[in-house]
Write a protein that holds these residues in place. Structure first.
Motif, PDB file in Angstrom:
ATOM      1  N   PRO A 156       1.000  -1.185  -0.140  1.00 17.10           N
ATOM      2  CA  PRO A 156       0.005   0.112   0.062  1.00 17.10           C
ATOM      3  C   PRO A 156       1.018   1.154   0.128  1.00 17.10           C
ATOM      4  CG  PRO A 156       0.142  -0.836   2.150  1.00 17.10           C
ATOM      5  CD  PRO A 156       0.804  -1.924   1.308  1.00 17.10           C
ATOM      6  N   GLU A 157       0.338   2.333  -0.372  1.00 18.39           N
ATOM      7  CA  GLU A 157       1.032   3.603  -0.450  1.00 18.39           C
ATOM      8  C   GLU A 157       1.254   4.221   1.072  1.00 18.39           C
ATOM      9  OE1 GLU A 157      -1.554   4.289  -3.468  1.00 18.39           O
ATOM     10  OE2 GLU A 157       0.246   2.878  -3.998  1.00 18.39           O
ATOM     11  N   VAL A 158       0.898   3.409   2.146  1.00 19.29           N
ATOM     12  CA  VAL A 158       1.383   3.951   3.350  1.00 19.29           C
ATOM     13  C   VAL A 158       2.580   3.724   3.741  1.00 19.29           C
ATOM     14  CG1 VAL A 158      -1.098   3.611   4.362  1.00 19.29           C
ATOM     15  CG2 VAL A 158       0.352   1.790   4.281  1.00 19.29           C
ATOM     16  N   LEU A 159       3.248   2.647   3.063  1.00 13.59           N
ATOM     17  CA  LEU A 159       4.873   2.513   3.305  1.00 13.59           C
ATOM     18  C   LEU A 159       5.577   3.709   3.078  1.00 13.59           C
ATOM     19  CD1 LEU A 159       5.439  -1.027   1.536  1.00 13.59           C
ATOM     20  CD2 LEU A 159       5.413  -0.461   3.988  1.00 13.59           C
ATOM     21  N   SER A 160       6.435   4.051   3.831  1.00  9.62           N
ATOM     22  CA  SER A 160       7.342   5.075   3.650  1.00  9.62           C
ATOM     23  C   SER A 160       8.387   5.134   2.332  1.00  9.62           C
ATOM     24  CB  SER A 160       8.289   5.601   4.830  1.00  9.62           C
ATOM     25  OG  SER A 160       9.021   4.550   5.294  1.00  9.62           O
ATOM     26  N   GLU A 161       8.740   5.967   1.916  1.00 12.39           N
ATOM     27  CA  GLU A 161       9.840   5.871   0.993  1.00 12.39           C
ATOM     28  C   GLU A 161      10.953   5.032   1.146  1.00 12.39           C
ATOM     29  OE1 GLU A 161      12.590   8.504  -2.438  1.00 12.39           O
ATOM     30  OE2 GLU A 161      11.058   9.566  -0.850  1.00 12.39           O
ATOM     31  N   LYS A 162      11.391   5.361   2.562  1.00 17.80           N
ATOM     32  CA  LYS A 162      12.527   4.445   2.887  1.00 17.80           C
ATOM     33  C   LYS A 162      12.434   2.970   3.078  1.00 17.80           C
ATOM     34  CE  LYS A 162      15.143   3.641   6.882  1.00 17.80           C
ATOM     35  NZ  LYS A 162      15.471   4.048   8.579  1.00 17.80           N
ATOM     36  N   ASP A 163      11.022   2.667   3.514  1.00 22.82           N
ATOM     37  CA  ASP A 163      10.737   1.286   3.395  1.00 22.82           C
ATOM     38  C   ASP A 163      10.333   0.461   2.125  1.00 22.82           C
ATOM     39  OD1 ASP A 163      10.394   1.175   6.226  1.00 22.82           O
ATOM     40  OD2 ASP A 163       8.587   1.593   6.313  1.00 22.82           O
ATOM     41  N   GLN A 164      10.007   1.468   1.168  1.00 21.14           N
ATOM     42  CA  GLN A 164       9.725   0.943  -0.361  1.00 21.14           C
ATOM     43  C   GLN A 164      11.197   0.398  -0.783  1.00 21.14           C
ATOM     44  OE1 GLN A 164       7.722   4.026  -2.097  1.00 21.14           O
ATOM     45  NE2 GLN A 164       5.528   3.252  -1.307  1.00 21.14           N
ATOM     46  N   LEU A 165      12.245   1.624  -0.745  1.00 17.22           N
ATOM     47  CA  LEU A 165      13.506   1.237  -1.112  1.00 17.22           C
ATOM     48  C   LEU A 165      14.102   0.185  -0.447  1.00 17.22           C
ATOM     49  CD1 LEU A 165      14.716   4.902  -1.097  1.00 17.22           C
ATOM     50  CD2 LEU A 165      14.252   3.705  -3.043  1.00 17.22           C
ATOM     51  N   LEU A 166      13.928  -0.175   0.846  1.00 13.86           N
ATOM     52  CA  LEU A 166      14.569  -1.221   1.527  1.00 13.86           C
ATOM     53  C   LEU A 166      14.028  -2.386   1.029  1.00 13.86           C
ATOM     54  CD1 LEU A 166      14.565  -0.112   5.184  1.00 13.86           C
ATOM     55  CD2 LEU A 166      16.491  -0.755   3.784  1.00 13.86           C
TER      56      LEU A 166
END
Length: 100
Positions: free
Chosen positions: A67-77
């Motif tokens: 979901p879009e609720v993931l932060s950019e950092k979490d998405q990159l990880l």
């Protein structure tokens, strides 16, 4: 097979907070029918996958997507982990091809 029930996010979070209490008590107090549901929510919470608590019934996010609720950092990880797995797989395939 029984009817699937969608519990609100508040109930899921409350169940996680109450995990120190016996599962039976949580089930009775919150009206949850299946103990494995609580265990699943607890596992998601413990693994840092709280975004999964808002997913719909039978809605599974594919790896690296969410979901879009993931932060950019979490998405990159997540993307980094996925790419590392792809590299490792390619190395294993190349090694295996060379041993024939």
């Amino acid at each position: 097979m029984g009817t699937r029930v969608m519990y609100p996010i508040e109930v899921k979070k409350k169940a996680i907070q109450m995990k120190k209490i016996a599962v039976r008590v949580i089930m009775e107090e919150l009206g949850i029918k299946n103990k494995t549901q609580i265990e699943t929510w607890w596992r998601w919470y413990r693994n840092g996958e709280e975004h999964r608590l808002v997913q719909q019934i039978e809605k599974q996010y594919t790896f690296g997507k969410g979901p879009e609720v993931l932060s950019e950092k979490d998405q990159l990880l997540q993307e980094n982990k996925y790419l590392k797995m792809q590299i490792a797989l390619l190395k294993m395939c190349k090694k295996w091809e060379g041993s024939e």
